[in-house]
Design an enzyme around this catalytic site. Structure first.
Site, PDB file in Angstrom:
ATOM      1  N   ARG A  81      48.688 -56.089 -68.446  1.00  0.00           N
ATOM      2  CA  ARG A  81      47.433 -55.632 -67.954  1.00  0.00           C
ATOM      3  C   ARG A  81      46.427 -56.328 -68.918  1.00  0.00           C
ATOM      4  NH1 ARG A  81      44.233 -50.269 -68.097  1.00  0.00           N
ATOM      5  NH2 ARG A  81      42.401 -50.780 -66.595  1.00  0.00           N
ATOM      6  N   HIS A 102      35.949 -53.850 -68.548  1.00  0.00           N
ATOM      7  CA  HIS A 102      36.531 -52.881 -69.429  1.00  0.00           C
ATOM      8  C   HIS A 102      35.410 -52.691 -70.381  1.00  0.00           C
ATOM      9  CE1 HIS A 102      40.485 -50.711 -70.795  1.00  0.00           C
ATOM     10  NE2 HIS A 102      39.522 -50.286 -71.679  1.00  0.00           N
ATOM     11  N   GLU A 116      37.812 -46.915 -65.693  1.00  0.00           N
ATOM     12  CA  GLU A 116      37.333 -45.856 -66.071  1.00  0.00           C
ATOM     13  C   GLU A 116      35.809 -45.516 -65.969  1.00  0.00           C
ATOM     14  OE1 GLU A 116      38.788 -44.791 -70.085  1.00  0.00           O
ATOM     15  OE2 GLU A 116      40.681 -44.397 -69.437  1.00  0.00           O
ATOM     16  N   ASN A 162      44.719 -43.571 -65.194  1.00  0.00           N
ATOM     17  CA  ASN A 162      44.912 -43.693 -66.698  1.00  0.00           C
ATOM     18  C   ASN A 162      45.197 -42.054 -67.226  1.00  0.00           C
ATOM     19  OD1 ASN A 162      44.363 -46.445 -66.656  1.00  0.00           O
ATOM     20  ND2 ASN A 162      42.460 -46.308 -67.859  1.00  0.00           N
ATOM     21  N   GLU A 174      47.519 -46.698 -67.520  1.00  0.00           N
ATOM     22  CA  GLU A 174      47.399 -46.442 -68.965  1.00  0.00           C
ATOM     23  C   GLU A 174      48.107 -44.959 -68.959  1.00  0.00           C
ATOM     24  OE1 GLU A 174      43.843 -46.590 -70.949  1.00  0.00           O
ATOM     25  OE2 GLU A 174      43.358 -48.422 -70.154  1.00  0.00           O
TER      26      GLU A 174
HETATM   27  C1  PNW Z   1      40.961 -45.385 -72.634  1.00  0.00           C
HETATM   28  N1  PNW Z   1      38.597 -39.984 -74.319  1.00  0.00           N
HETATM   29  O1  PNW Z   1      39.727 -44.855 -72.904  1.00  0.00           O
HETATM   30  C2  PNW Z   1      40.840 -46.714 -72.587  1.00  0.00           C
HETATM   31  O2  PNW Z   1      40.837 -47.486 -71.294  1.00  0.00           O
HETATM   32  C3  PNW Z   1      41.147 -47.736 -73.539  1.00  0.00           C
HETATM   33  O3  PNW Z   1      40.407 -48.654 -73.868  1.00  0.00           O
HETATM   34  C4  PNW Z   1      41.212 -46.944 -74.831  1.00  0.00           C
HETATM   35  O4  PNW Z   1      41.916 -47.543 -75.682  1.00  0.00           O
HETATM   36  C5  PNW Z   1      42.563 -45.628 -74.573  1.00  0.00           C
HETATM   37  O5  PNW Z   1      42.210 -44.951 -73.364  1.00  0.00           O
HETATM   38  C6  PNW Z   1      42.896 -44.833 -75.621  1.00  0.00           C
HETATM   39  O6  PNW Z   1      41.761 -44.200 -75.914  1.00  0.00           O
HETATM   40  C7  PNW Z   1      39.712 -43.710 -73.301  1.00  0.00           C
HETATM   41  O7  PNW Z   1      37.669 -39.963 -75.242  1.00  0.00           O
HETATM   42  C8  PNW Z   1      38.602 -43.427 -74.171  1.00  0.00           C
HETATM   43  O8  PNW Z   1      39.290 -39.136 -73.704  1.00  0.00           O
HETATM   44  C9  PNW Z   1      38.327 -42.392 -74.264  1.00  0.00           C
HETATM   45  C10 PNW Z   1      38.771 -41.231 -74.014  1.00  0.00           C
HETATM   46  C11 PNW Z   1      40.027 -41.361 -73.233  1.00  0.00           C
HETATM   47  C12 PNW Z   1      40.134 -42.582 -72.762  1.00  0.00           C
END
Ligand code: PNW
Length: 489
Positions: free
Chosen positions: A84, A129, A174, A312, A384
């Site tokens: 992905r 993204h 997201e 995710n 994820e």
């Molecule tokens: C996801 N939070 O994002 C994303 O899809 C990825 O790009 C990222 O690297 C991964 O989770 C890990 O963080 C998030 O602050 C970004 O709760 C922020 C949060 C959660 C998920």
């Protein structure tokens, strides 16, 4: 012991598939090569280095723009069924619009897609993204209703260029992060949680729906692929029994807002949320709700635009009524403060290197149960799940423990609860640019040496663990099978 809760059959269903994920800005680098233009994260990291750990940025990142052959080799080493990754909008459409298609951009993704297919790995492509062309941001970005057509046009370019080989598409990664964090703390760095994030919520859902319909009407018959949206879900558990109404409200605000319009039978905003924000808005002196209504046509446009539900999931929170003047519990949840709830972690949950991230494996199963109860017996895919650490160690037993305990909860959801979870994706293939955490907090199965011009990648123990699970198709693996990946360059 005579009675066990479940039979401890740790094998995965026969058709279950395993993958690994990344996103464009977090790995590609090459931020200004060829005709690629600036996007909102390029602008944000260059203008506000103070807001990113150590002033880090994604200018070079893992240099996957040049190292993509090695990336493919790693996915193959893991034995994963699919990879992905995401496509960078301004790398394909430098003007943001379809008047100019970058052939260099198309070539890069063609190389990646063809290289994966040659190794028998399916490409799973995220269309957005978070790297919006800066020009579109300057025209209002996700708060401008016209972006719904700009996004559908961009998606059409991707379907026509890559749809013959890409059979799984994710429209938006997201929406919560795009809107609720983008209009508080993430790029584009606009702070307007009252109105901005709710405009974004509406138009990003319509953008998703229009792109889904472009695929459905113009490409599905020819290419026979699947397309849907991916939501980030934090499990909210009531701290005390009398907090259950608030916990459910938080689930509706965080997850229902981006799910109910698409996945429910009736469509539109979650009723409890629509009523609450309308009442609050009126009380605050607005003459219309800050959460913009959908017209009847818009409800129909968005409803049912899914082929599966992309999840995710990383973490959980306990929810209770907020005592007055309580500080917000974590930056990702600031935008939810208007619900009058406060979020905290249980003392039993282990913390990680990301401030927002605590371990609670059972929250994963409860998330899946909640989704099935809300939206019925649809197909779920885990897009994820993964673990953050600031440690440089290649012996990442804490990550292995996270993966094992979370995957076990997913298996319980499948086998005990009968929830249709079809695949699992580990975040991430390799250490990469972790947004505001820069390169401090790492999620990779492969370590990346960011001081090496070639960004040398080295498998961690977790890579070997995951490869063993994928090979055995079970969490029940013997220790000998753990060392199947040689430490190659
Ligand atoms: C996801 N939070 O994002 C994303 O899809 C990825 O790009 C990222 O690297 C991964 O989770 C890990 O963080 C998030 O602050 C970004 O709760 C922020 C949060 C959660 C998920």
């Amino acid at each position: 012991l005579l009675v066990t809760c479940w039979s401890k059959d740790l094998s995965f269903p026969v058709d279950f598939t395993f993958g690994v994920g990344t996103s464009a800005y977090q790995i590609e680098g090459a931020w200004n090569v060829s005709d690629k233009t600036e996007h909102i994260w390029d602008r944000f990291v260059h203008q506000h280095p103070d807001r990113i750990y150590n002033g880090n940025n994604g200018d070079v990142a893992c240099d996957s723009y040049h190292q993509w052959r090695r990336d493919i080799a790693m996915v193959k080493e893991l034995g994963a069924t699919f990879y992905r990754f995401s496509i960078s909008w301004p790398r394909i459409l430098p003007t943001g619009f379809t008047n100019h298609i970058s052939e260099d951009g198309v070539l890069y993704y063609n190389n990646l897609i063809n290289g994966l297919l040659k190794e028998g790995i399916q490409p799973v492509v995220t269309i957005y993204h978070w790297d919006l062309p800066q020009r579109l941001q300057d025209l209002g970005g996700w708060t401008n209703p016209l972006i719904t057509d700009w996004f559908a046009s961009y998606a059409r370019v991707l379907f026509s260029r890559f749809g013959d080989r890409v059979k799984t598409w994710h429209t938006i990664n997201e929406p919560y992060t795009v809107c609720d964090m983008g209009y508080v703390i993430f790029a584009p760095g606009i702070n307007d949680p009252q109105v901005g994030r709710y405009l974004c919520s509406k138009y990003i859902l319509i953008a998703h729906a229009k792109a889904w319909r472009v695929y459905d009407e113009e490409f599905r018959a020819m290419y026979n692929g699947k397309i849907s949206i991916v939501n980030h879900i934090i499990w909210f558990e009531p701290k005390n029994q009398n907090d259950s109404v608030l916990a459910e409200l938080a689930m509706q605000e965080f997850t229902g807002r981006y799910s109910h319009p698409i996945f429910s039978k009736e469509g539109g905003w979650p009723p409890v949320l629509e009523t609450l924000i309308a009442e609050k808005s009126r009380y605050e002196g607005y003459d219309i709700s800050r959460l913009p209504a959908f017209t009847k046509d818009e409800v129909e446009l968005v409803k049912g635009t899914f082929d599966f539900y992309g999840v995710n999931h990383y973490t959980s929170r306990l929810v209770r009524k907020r005592p007055s003047k309580d500080a917000p519990s974590s930056y990702i949840l600031d935008s939810l403060s208007e619900l009058g709830v406060s979020f905290e972690a249980s003392k039993d949950w282990k913390s990680t290197s990301s401030s927002w991230f605590m371990e609670y494996p059972e929250g994963f199963r409860r998330t899946l149960q909640w989704l099935r109860n809300q939206y019925g017996d649809i197909d779920f895919v885990i897009t994820e799940n993964g673990y953050a650490t600031a440690s440089q160690s290649l012996e990442d037993y804490d990550r292995i423990n996270y993966m094992r305990t979370y995957m076990e909860q997913m298996l319980l959801a499948i086998k005990e609860d009968g929830i249709k979870v079809l695949s699992y994706t580990t975040w991430s293939l390799m250490d990469n640019f972790e947004w505001l955490d820069g390169y401090r907090s790492t999620f990779g199965l492969y370590q990346v040496d960011f001081s090496d011009p070639n960004r040398r990648r080295t498998p961690k123990l977790s890579a070997k663990y995951y490869a063993s699970v994928v090979k055995a198709r079970s969490l029940d693996i013997s220790n000998q099978s753990m060392y199947s990946i040689s430490a190659s360059a």
